[in-house]
Motif scaffolding. Structure first.
Motif, PDB file in Angstrom:
ATOM      1  N   ASP A  70      32.482  38.233  49.318  1.00 13.88           N
ATOM      2  CA  ASP A  70      31.885  39.260  48.472  1.00 13.88           C
ATOM      3  C   ASP A  70      32.153  38.895  47.017  1.00 13.88           C
ATOM      4  OD1 ASP A  70      31.047  41.504  47.117  1.00 13.88           O
ATOM      5  OD2 ASP A  70      31.962  42.929  48.493  1.00 13.88           O
ATOM      6  N   ARG A  72      31.697  40.404  44.400  1.00  8.87           N
ATOM      7  CA  ARG A  72      32.182  41.493  43.548  1.00  8.87           C
ATOM      8  C   ARG A  72      33.702  41.645  43.590  1.00  8.87           C
ATOM      9  NH1 ARG A  72      28.282  45.893  46.061  1.00  8.87           N
ATOM     10  NH2 ARG A  72      28.883  44.625  47.865  1.00  8.87           N
ATOM     11  N   ASP A  73      34.345  40.973  44.518  1.00 13.17           N
ATOM     12  CA  ASP A  73      35.802  40.971  44.582  1.00 13.17           C
ATOM     13  C   ASP A  73      36.302  39.678  43.942  1.00 13.17           C
ATOM     14  OD1 ASP A  73      38.477  40.926  45.140  1.00 13.17           O
ATOM     15  OD2 ASP A  73      38.264  41.112  47.321  1.00 13.17           O
ATOM     16  N   THR A 161      28.729  42.802  38.169  1.00 12.72           N
ATOM     17  CA  THR A 161      29.977  43.489  37.820  1.00 12.72           C
ATOM     18  C   THR A 161      30.891  43.534  39.037  1.00 12.72           C
ATOM     19  OG1 THR A 161      28.840  44.872  36.193  1.00 12.72           O
ATOM     20  CG2 THR A 161      30.978  45.657  36.995  1.00 12.72           C
ATOM     21  N   SER A 162      32.166  43.262  38.823  1.00 13.08           N
ATOM     22  CA  SER A 162      33.147  43.264  39.901  1.00 13.08           C
ATOM     23  C   SER A 162      33.546  44.682  40.277  1.00 13.08           C
ATOM     24  CB  SER A 162      34.396  42.493  39.472  1.00 13.08           C
ATOM     25  OG  SER A 162      34.111  41.146  39.194  1.00 13.08           O
ATOM     26  N   TYR A 163      34.130  44.803  41.447  1.00  8.86           N
ATOM     27  CA  TYR A 163      34.761  46.061  41.839  1.00  8.86           C
ATOM     28  C   TYR A 163      35.927  46.346  40.898  1.00  8.86           C
ATOM     29  CZ  TYR A 163      32.389  45.502  46.381  1.00  8.86           C
ATOM     30  OH  TYR A 163      31.473  45.342  47.385  1.00  8.86           O
ATOM     31  N   GLY A 164      36.225  47.619  40.706  1.00 10.46           N
ATOM     32  CA  GLY A 164      37.415  47.995  39.976  1.00 10.46           C
ATOM     33  C   GLY A 164      37.176  48.159  38.494  1.00 10.46           C
ATOM     34  N   THR A 165      38.216  48.630  37.817  1.00 10.74           N
ATOM     35  CA  THR A 165      38.111  48.936  36.392  1.00 10.74           C
ATOM     36  C   THR A 165      38.847  47.959  35.506  1.00 10.74           C
ATOM     37  OG1 THR A 165      40.040  50.393  36.561  1.00 10.74           O
ATOM     38  CG2 THR A 165      37.867  51.409  36.886  1.00 10.74           C
ATOM     39  N   ARG A 170      43.004  45.354  39.968  1.00 15.35           N
ATOM     40  CA  ARG A 170      42.677  44.494  41.103  1.00 15.35           C
ATOM     41  C   ARG A 170      43.902  43.724  41.585  1.00 15.35           C
ATOM     42  NH1 ARG A 170      39.588  46.019  44.129  1.00 15.35           N
ATOM     43  NH2 ARG A 170      38.956  43.969  44.912  1.00 15.35           N
ATOM     44  N   GLU A 173      46.132  46.192  43.577  1.00 19.29           N
ATOM     45  CA  GLU A 173      45.553  46.440  44.900  1.00 19.29           C
ATOM     46  C   GLU A 173      45.791  45.261  45.833  1.00 19.29           C
ATOM     47  OE1 GLU A 173      41.882  49.319  43.353  1.00 19.29           O
ATOM     48  OE2 GLU A 173      41.503  47.241  43.939  1.00 19.29           O
TER      49      GLU A 173
END
Length: 320
Positions: A70, A72-73, A161-165, A170, A173
């Protein structure tokens, strides 16, 4: 390789070799190089003494058996022709040397690059420590480049855009996932699991927001740098190239270069990020090798050694 993972032969790679170099050369040998866990790396030798390197991305060459990645990760399984091509183009634009791309077969998920004859930085450093100064200069070039968001180059340069802020979110997590996984496999980690979780949270809480996302290699050890015939340094295993906190790069450099890291150290790194990332990186270097050992990766003692070495450091960090 086990019986289920047959290395490719000269006959298998002959069409790729011919497409890469033309019909005036004949492929006489194809040898799988040791060490690759995510892709097959083969040296192609031709009848006139010319050689090249073939990269092969396929399930049979990937010992992690991780399945689709993925984008986005930022920390998803960093392999594949698409990631390689995006990273190669970004490094070329940044003026950072990597083996020149000779041919791509998108359908077969294969590529051919130049074979650099100078060996690895890891092998050369004992006889030429001054190469560290060249690596420091290369890192200066690499780290002057930034991206608009954090994440894999293939994603961000494509407008994604990736996951997270944030980078630190990241990393936290990922560290918590690794704590759970390592504690489930290793009694010494299980005994301090709650403290590990607390420590990761404490370190993350100290990190202040930041907007700068630096271009980094992500796994830059001395074995991921080759020398050209002229002594120039070139980066390999570039699929993990991403925009991220520069401290993530420096923690990996610190781990892999040991005492020699002093030549690569730079001022003004964020100490709070470094503390969090040291713990997270060490956890990753325990969880990843243990996960790889669940499969049929052939160099088991080497991977067990990596896991044990980094577990000792994790236990030390949690006591501080």
């Amino acid at each position: 390789m086990t019986a289920s993972r047959r290395p490719l032969t000269r006959a298998d790679l002959a069409p790729l070799a011919r497409a890469a170099v033309g019909g005036n050369r004949t492929l006489v040998d194809a040898t799988r190089l040791r060490g690759g866990s995510k892709k097959g790396v083969y040296r192609l030798a031709f009848d006139d003494g010319f050689s090249a390197i073939a990269y092969v991305w396929s399930p049979d060459e990937d010992y992690w058996d991780a399945g689709p990645s993925d984008l986005r990760d930022p920390f998803s399984h960093g392999t594949g022709l698409g990631l390689f091509a995006a990273a190669h183009d970004r490094l070329a634009a940044a003026g950072v040397r990597t083996p020149r791309l000779l041919h791509v077969d998108a359908e077969a998920r294969q590529a051919v690059v130049e074979d650099l004859p100078g060996g690895s930085l890891e092998a050369a450093l004992p006889r030429d420590p001054a190469l560290l100064d060249r690596l420091a200069a290369l890192l200066d070039i690499l780290h002057t480049h930034t991206g608009p968001r954090f994440g894999k180059v293939a994603l961000v340069d494509g407008g994604g855009t990736s996951y997270g802020t944030s980078c630190e979110q990241r990393v936290l997590e990922g560290a918590l996932r690794d704590i759970a996984e390592v504690a489930g496999r290793e009694p010494r980690a299980a005994a301090v699991r709650e403290r590990l979780v607390e420590r990761a949270g404490e370190l993350a809480a100290r990190v202040r927001p930041r907007e700068r996302h630096t271009l980094i290699h992500g796994e830059l050890g001395p074995d991921h740098v080759l020398l050209t015939q002229d002594g120039e340094l070139a980066l390999i295993d570039i699929e993990g190239l991403l925009y991220f906190d520069v401290e993530w790069e420096h923690v990996f450099l610190e781990i892999r270069f040991g005492d020699a890291y002093e030549a690569l150290r730079v001022p003004d790194l964020d100490e709070d990020r470094l503390r969090l990332y040291r713990l997270a990186m060490r956890l990753s270097l325990v969880a990843g090798p243990l996960r790889l050992l669940d499969g049929d990766f052939p160099f088991t003692e080497f991977m067990r050694g990596i896991a044990e070495h980094n577990l000792v450091h994790v236990l030390d960090l949690v006591r501080r």
